[in-house]
Write a protein that holds these residues in place. Structure first.
Motif, mmCIF file in Angstrom:
data_model
loop_
_atom_site.group_PDB
_atom_site.id
_atom_site.type_symbol
_atom_site.label_atom_id
_atom_site.label_comp_id
_atom_site.label_asym_id
_atom_site.label_seq_id
_atom_site.Cartn_x
_atom_site.Cartn_y
_atom_site.Cartn_z
ATOM 1 N N CYS A 186 0.826 -1.209 0.000
ATOM 2 C CA CYS A 186 0.000 0.000 0.000
ATOM 3 C C CYS A 186 0.855 1.252 0.000
ATOM 4 O O CYS A 186 1.903 1.300 0.651
ATOM 5 C CB CYS A 186 -0.935 0.011 1.208
ATOM 6 N N ASN A 220 -0.569 4.184 0.819
ATOM 7 C CA ASN A 220 -1.213 5.134 1.734
ATOM 8 C C ASN A 220 -0.732 4.908 3.161
ATOM 9 O O ASN A 220 -0.397 3.786 3.540
ATOM 10 C CB ASN A 220 -2.731 4.948 1.710
ATOM 11 N N CYS A 230 -2.509 5.040 6.526
ATOM 12 C CA CYS A 230 -3.752 5.177 7.278
ATOM 13 C C CYS A 230 -3.416 4.692 8.683
ATOM 14 O O CYS A 230 -3.077 3.520 8.860
ATOM 15 C CB CYS A 230 -4.860 4.326 6.676
ATOM 16 N N CYS A 253 -4.433 1.152 10.133
ATOM 17 C CA CYS A 253 -4.379 -0.057 9.293
ATOM 18 C C CYS A 253 -2.991 -0.695 9.323
ATOM 19 O O CYS A 253 -1.969 -0.012 9.152
ATOM 20 C CB CYS A 253 -4.754 0.295 7.853
ATOM 21 N N SER A 264 -0.510 -0.073 6.385
ATOM 22 C CA SER A 264 -0.025 1.295 6.198
ATOM 23 C C SER A 264 1.400 1.318 5.631
ATOM 24 O O SER A 264 2.246 0.523 6.067
ATOM 25 C CB SER A 264 -0.016 1.984 7.567
ATOM 26 N N LYS A 298 -5.213 8.530 -0.764
ATOM 27 C CA LYS A 298 -6.408 8.413 0.068
ATOM 28 C C LYS A 298 -6.687 9.676 0.878
ATOM 29 O O LYS A 298 -7.764 9.829 1.458
ATOM 30 C CB LYS A 298 -6.262 7.198 0.999
#
Ligand code: SF4
Length: 400
Positions: free
Chosen positions: A84, A86, A88, A91, A94, A198
Motif C-alpha cells: 500500500c 497510503n 492510514c 491499518c 499502512s 487516500k
C-alpha cells in the motif's frame, strides 16, 4: 450533483445534539413511525432509545425476517496484496509499517480461491491495498477473469478508481464494490490519512457513484467505528445510504458495522462504541432501511456475532484471514519487507519480522480477527439458530 454537495449541507452536528438530548418519548415516537427520517434515526441511536432496546430488537427482527426471510448470506475475503502507498494510521498495511508483504500471483490467488470454494463459499470479496505497481488494474482484471467462471459473485475492496477504470473490471465479471469512508469527519479523516492518494476525502466519498456508473450492481459502504464520534458516523452513513438508494437505485446496497481491531502499528481507537451501542446501531439501521443488507465481519467476537444475527444482519464473513495467502500459505516464497514503501532485504531468521517455518504464511494481516471459528462451524450454528446459510449471494443471470 453528487453526494458531496448534499453531505456538505447536512446538519450533522445538530442531529448529533438532537440525538444526545432526545427523551424516551421522543425515541418512542420515532420507533412508532412507518417511514423514518434522519431525525428519527438520530432519535433511535440516542442514549434515551437505549432504554427501548428490547423493543427495537423485536421490531428489527420482525422486519428483517419479513424482508429477507430466515437467511444469512456468507462471504469470504480473499486478500490479494498487502502492498500500500497510503498511510492510514489505523491499518496494519499502512505504507510506513515495516511488515512482510506480498502480492499473490494469479496461480497463488486461484489456490486461495479454490480453498474457499472447497469450504462452500461462492461469494468472494477480493481485497487489496492501494499500490499502482503491484495492484495494477490489469492485475485485478486478470484475477477477476480467472475466477469468474467458477464464482457467481465477485466483489472488490480495493483503491478507488475512475469510472472508466472500473468498467473493464465489471466486464471481467466483478459485480460488487465495497468502499469504506473510514470516517465522515473531515478533520479526523485528514489526521488519519497522512500520505497517499487516500488523503482526498471527496474522491473517496464519491466512489460508490463512480462504481455505479461503471455498472457495479452491489455497493457496500461503512465508516470504521473508533475514529470519530459513533453517532456522527452513523448519521453520516445513514445519509449516504439514503442518497445512494435514491440515486443508484439499480444497485443493492449494504452497510457494514466495522469497529477498529488491533493491527501492526498498534493504533488505539480514538473513540468508543460499546457492544450494547453496536446492537442499538444495528437495530436502528434496520428500522431506518428495511431493505438494505447489513454486514457483520469476523472483527467481532463470536458471542456478539451470534447475538446480532437475529436482529438485522443479513450477511457475514466466516473463517476469514486478512493476510494474502492466509488460507493456503500461497505466496510465502515471495515475501518481502518494506520500510517506508521501499523493499529492503529480509531480516535474519532471528528477527520477529522474518518468516517463521511453522506458520502457513508470514505475510502480515490487516488486523486481528476476533471470531476464528471455521466457516463450517458458523454455518452449523446458523442452522441451529433456525437460519439457512446461503453461500451464493448473487447470480448475474438473474439480472439479464
Ligand atoms: S486502509 Fe487501505 S489504503 Fe489505508 S493503509 Fe490499509 S490497505 Fe492501504
Amino acid at each position: 450533483m453528487s453526494f458531496i454537495s448534499e453531505f456538505n449541507t447536512l446538519p450533522l452536528d445538530a442531529l448529533v445534539k438532537r440525538s444526545l438530548s432526545t427523551t424516551v418519548d421522543g425515541a418512542r415516537e420515532s420507533l412508532a413511525r412507518e417511514k423514518r427520517s434522519l431525525t428519527d434515526f438520530a432519535q433511535l441511536i440516542s442514549p434515551a432509545a437505549g432504554e427501548l432496546l428490547e423493543h427495537m430488537g423485536r421490531r428489527a427482527q420482525t422486519l428483517t425476517q419479513q424482508r429477507f426471510g430466515k437467511v444469512i448470506r456468507l462471504f469470504a475475503p480473499l486478500y490479494l496484496s498487502n502492498e500500500c502507498i497510503n498511510n492510514c494510521s489505523y491499518c496494519g498495511f499502512s505504507r510506513d509499517n515495516p511488515i512482510l508483504r506480498v502480492t499473490l500471483s494469479l496461480d497463488e490467488m486461484k489456490r486461495e480461491a479454490d480453498a474457499l470454494r472447497a469450504q462452500g463459499f461462492r461469494n468472494l470479496l477480493l481485497v487489496a491495498g492501494e499500490h499502482p505497481k503491484f495492484v495494477a488494474n490489469d492485475y485485478l482484471r486478470d484475477c477477476i477473469a480467472r475466477l469468474h467462471p467458477e464464482w457467481p459473485s465477485i466483489s472488490l475492496e480495493v483503491g478507488p478508481m475512475e469510472t472508466a477504470e472500473y468498467r473493464p473490471l465489471v466486464a471481467a465479471g466483478a459485480d460488487g464494490l465495497v468502499v469504506y469512508q473510514e470516517t465522515y469527519d473531515r478533520k479526523v479523516y485528514a489526521d488519519m490519512h497522512t500520505a497517499g492518494p487516500k488523503r482526498n476525502f471527496d474522491w473517496r466519498l464519491e466512489t460508490p457513484e463512480r462504481a455505479y456508473a461503471a455498472g457495479f450492481r452491489r455497493l457496500g459502504i461503512s465508516p470504521l467505528y473508533g475514529l470519530a464520534d459513533w453517532r456522527f458516523e452513523a448519521l453520516s452513513v445513514a445519509a449516504h445510504a439514503d442518497y445512494l438508494l435514491r440515486n443508484c437505485w439499480k444497485a443493492a446496497l449494504t452497510i457494514s458495522t466495522v469497529r477498529i481491531r488491533p493491527c501492526a502499528g498498534e493504533f488505539e481507537p480514538l473513540t468508543h462504541i460499546s457492544d450494547r451501542e453496536l446492537v442499538q446501531l444495528v437495530c436502528a439501521l434496520r428500522l431506518m432501511f428495511p431493505d438494505v443488507g447489513l454486514v457483520l465481519s469476523t472483527r467481532e467476537l463470536p458471542k456478539l456475532r451470534d447475538g446480532l444475527i437475529p436482529l438485522g444482519i443479513t450477511m457475514i464473513s466466516a473463517g476469514s484471514h486478512t493476510e494474502p495467502g492466509g488460507y493456503t500459505g500461497a505466496g510465502k516464497e515471495n515475501l518481502h519487507q518494506t520500510v517506508r514503501g521501499k523493499i529492503v532485504e529480509l531480516a535474519s531468521g532471528s528477527s520477529e519480522w522474518a518468516p517463521q517455518p511453522d506458520r502457513a504464511t508470514n505475510a502480515t494481516g490487516q488486523f486481528n480477527i476476533a471470531d476464528e471459528r471455521p466457516a463450517a462451524e458458523v454455518a452449523k450454528l446458523l442452522q441451529r439458530l433456525g437460519y439457512e446459510p446461503v453461500w451464493k449471494d448473487w447470480d448475474a443471470a438473474l439480472t439479464k
